[in-house]
Design a protein around this motif. Structure first.
Motif, short mmCIF file in Angstrom:
data_model
loop_
_atom_site.label_atom_id
_atom_site.label_comp_id
_atom_site.label_asym_id
_atom_site.label_seq_id
_atom_site.Cartn_x
_atom_site.Cartn_y
_atom_site.Cartn_z
N LEU A 46 33.56 -19.18 -17.42
CA LEU A 46 32.30 -19.30 -16.69
C LEU A 46 32.18 -18.22 -15.61
O LEU A 46 31.12 -17.59 -15.45
CB LEU A 46 32.20 -20.69 -16.06
N CYS A 49 31.43 -14.85 -17.07
CA CYS A 49 30.00 -14.71 -17.36
C CYS A 49 29.23 -14.35 -16.09
O CYS A 49 28.32 -13.51 -16.11
CB CYS A 49 29.46 -16.00 -17.97
N THR A 262 24.56 -18.74 -13.50
CA THR A 262 25.01 -18.32 -14.82
C THR A 262 25.01 -19.47 -15.80
O THR A 262 24.57 -19.34 -16.95
CB THR A 262 26.43 -17.73 -14.72
N VAL A 263 25.52 -20.63 -15.37
CA VAL A 263 25.54 -21.80 -16.26
C VAL A 263 24.12 -22.19 -16.66
O VAL A 263 23.83 -22.48 -17.83
CB VAL A 263 26.27 -22.97 -15.58
N SER A 265 21.49 -20.27 -16.74
CA SER A 265 20.93 -19.24 -17.63
C SER A 265 21.46 -19.40 -19.04
O SER A 265 20.70 -19.31 -20.02
CB SER A 265 21.27 -17.85 -17.09
N LEU A 266 22.77 -19.63 -19.18
CA LEU A 266 23.34 -19.80 -20.52
C LEU A 266 22.81 -21.06 -21.20
O LEU A 266 22.51 -21.05 -22.40
CB LEU A 266 24.87 -19.85 -20.43
N LEU A 269 19.37 -20.31 -22.45
CA LEU A 269 19.39 -19.55 -23.70
C LEU A 269 19.67 -20.45 -24.88
O LEU A 269 19.08 -20.29 -25.96
CB LEU A 269 20.45 -18.44 -23.60
N LEU A 270 20.56 -21.42 -24.70
CA LEU A 270 20.81 -22.39 -25.76
C LEU A 270 19.56 -23.21 -26.04
O LEU A 270 19.21 -23.46 -27.20
CB LEU A 270 21.97 -23.31 -25.36
N LEU A 452 15.54 -20.52 -17.27
CA LEU A 452 16.11 -19.18 -17.42
C LEU A 452 15.64 -18.27 -16.29
O LEU A 452 16.43 -17.49 -15.73
CB LEU A 452 15.71 -18.59 -18.78
N THR A 456 18.28 -16.77 -13.64
CA THR A 456 18.38 -15.32 -13.46
C THR A 456 18.10 -14.94 -12.01
O THR A 456 18.78 -14.07 -11.43
CB THR A 456 17.40 -14.61 -14.39
#
Length: 483
Positions: A46, A49, A262-263, A265-266, A269-270, A452, A456
């Motif tokens: 994590l 990332c 970051t978490v 954002s990821l 994306l999922l 997202l 970001t």
């Protein structure tokens, strides 16, 4: 010509006397470390990332994250040096991220003042591929850290084989063969350099060089060794200069914001990926009648009937909201063109009807194979069209279709020859109107897009470089008093 120093240093000192038998139980002794390392490696991934975005935006690896990730690699190296990555010591590894001077295994990575924003996009997956192949040969597949932290025994690679040979020699002779140890350390050192490069900690490409031995020669100038028993020159103390610590280290709040951003954002994306798949399902798989429809499959039985497994529908309410779930549809056509029956009934009624009858239950339908469960029995006492158990039914030659509103209950689909005869092969598909599917993917895509953007923005705010202090804020050294 001086050998270029590499910023990753890996050392390991072989114990003079190792216990002949202890290596047999080290896989048990390191279990506490494995549990801790499993958690630490989740954090490592994590934070890596988060560091990816920080490097991409600022060209810097946040110092707090860097120190933590180096500590995870250092901890992992100590455990593997003790256990089956080297078997180099019987001294139990300490539970700490920091370097322990008295322990025989050490790992240090020089902190980079600046990292390439362009390389961060490709070095960890594209540029490192040749090294991944080499490390995979050494360790039996995967990267060093992925393989070593989740295994309690030997890996299947060359390192594991050599360590096993060294352990057998130790068992019978009482000494670990030095040539084997030196070769193993060279491979481990290579793997750790690749781990640091893939972890975005260095820009220098790992050398294709097997630096063997416990002392790392790849971080020293090989053509200029210091004379033995000669004291190293002591550099004069530098003049006081303004501290750059605020530029290199991140506060706890900014680090947390970076990880959270970051978490988020990821995860967003999922969510966008899931939402895109639902859009495809809603638009590409919906036919002219409004049903989201599966591909046709061929089903067959040597008995008297084909049945589905029990279909349990429980929406947690008195009735299923039709505006969300809509209607279900099943279409079947006998391959031979003979009349076919298809019906839906309560599972208890179907079991009562087919008790003692030879039939086949379709367990699972896959792209290449279909799994069946055959039930031995005799001919049914009544043809299916004469029963009054069916929620919906259809029979006759050609394609037969049944449609019904999705509702709570335990249901079973039954397909049979219309005359109750034996053996049947059909082409079938299932579908549903699923009117709520459109609102589902709209909601997922919208919320994922918003999160997202927020994630970001959080990352950007966390990693933005603080302005350098102006001349008026620099610390000054008081001069002599003016007369």
């Amino acid at each position: 010509m001086s050998t270029t120093t590499y910023p990753v240093r890996v050392d390991g000192a072989l114990d003079d006397r190792l216990n002949r038998w202890l290596w047999l139980v080290k896989w048990v002794l390191v279990i506490p470390h494995l549990f801790v390392l499993a958690v630490l490696w989740i954090a490592f991934v994590l934070l890596s990332c988060a560091a990816f975005f920080a490097i991409l935006f600022t060209g810097r690896y946040p110092r707090g994250i860097f120190d933590f990730n180096v500590g995870v690699l250092r901890w992992t190296w100590r455990v593997q040096f003790y256990a089956y990555g080297a078997l180099g010591t019987d001294k139990y590894p300490p539970f700490t991220l920091h370097d322990v001077p008295g322990y025989p295994a050490h790992l240090e990575i020089a902190y980079p003042e600046h990292l390439s924003r362009g390389l961060v996009l490709v070095k960890w997956w594209l540029l490192a591929i040749p090294h991944y192949l080499v490390v995979g040969f050494f360790l039996g597949g995967g990267t060093w850290f992925a393989v070593q932290t989740d295994r309690q025994g030997w890996n299947s690679g060359l390192v594991g084989l050599l360590v096993l040979i060294g352990a057998v020699v130790l068992l019978f002779s009482g000494r670990y063969p030095r040539p084997v140890f030196d070769l193993v350390l060279g491979m481990d050192r290579w793997a750790l350099r690749v781990a640091a490069y893939a972890g975005l900690m260095v820009d220098q490409y790992p050398p294709f060089r097997l630096d063997m031995g416990g002392h790392d020669p790849g971080t020293t100038k090989l053509d200029q060794p210091p004379p033995e028993n000669h004291p190293r020159p002591v550099a004069p103390s530098p003049s006081p200069s303004p501290s750059r610590e605020p530029e290199l280290r991140m506060s706890a709040g900014r680090t947390i914001a970076l990880v959270v951003g970051t978490v988020v954002s990821l995860a967003s994306l999922l969510g966008l990926t899931v939402g895109g798949a639902l859009v495809w399902l809603d638009q590409a798989r919906r036919d002219s009648a409004g049903f989201v429809t599966s591909d046709k499959v061929t089903l067959s039985t040597s008995g008297y009937a084909l049945t589905s497994e029990k279909l349990t529908i429980d929406a947690g309410a008195a009735s299923v909201p039709h505006r969300w779930f809509g209607d279900a549809r099943v279409r079947v056509r006998a391959v031979s063109g003979s009349p076919v029956f298809v019906g839906l009934a309560a599972t208890t009624d179907v079991r009562r009807y087919l008790a003692g009858v030879g039939y086949t239950t379709v367990k699972a339908v896959g792209p290449n194979t279909t799994t069946y469960d055959d039930h031995a029995g005799t001919t049914p006492s009544t043809v299916p069209t004469e029963l009054r158990i069916w929620r919906v039914q259809a029979s006759g030659p050609g394609e037969q279709t049944i449609t019904w509103p999705i509702e709570n209950g335990d249901w079973t689909l039954v397909v049979m020859p219309a005359d109750g005869s034996k053996e049947l092969s059909v082409r079938a598909d299932v579908g549903a109107t699923a009117p709520g599917l459109q609102w589902l993917w709209i909601g997922i895509l919208t919320s994922s897009g918003v999160f997202l953007l927020l994630g970001t923005l959080t990352v950007a705010l966390a990693v933005v470089r603080q302005p350098k202090p102006g001349p008026s804020t620099l610390p000054t050294t008081p001069g002599p008093p003016v007369e």
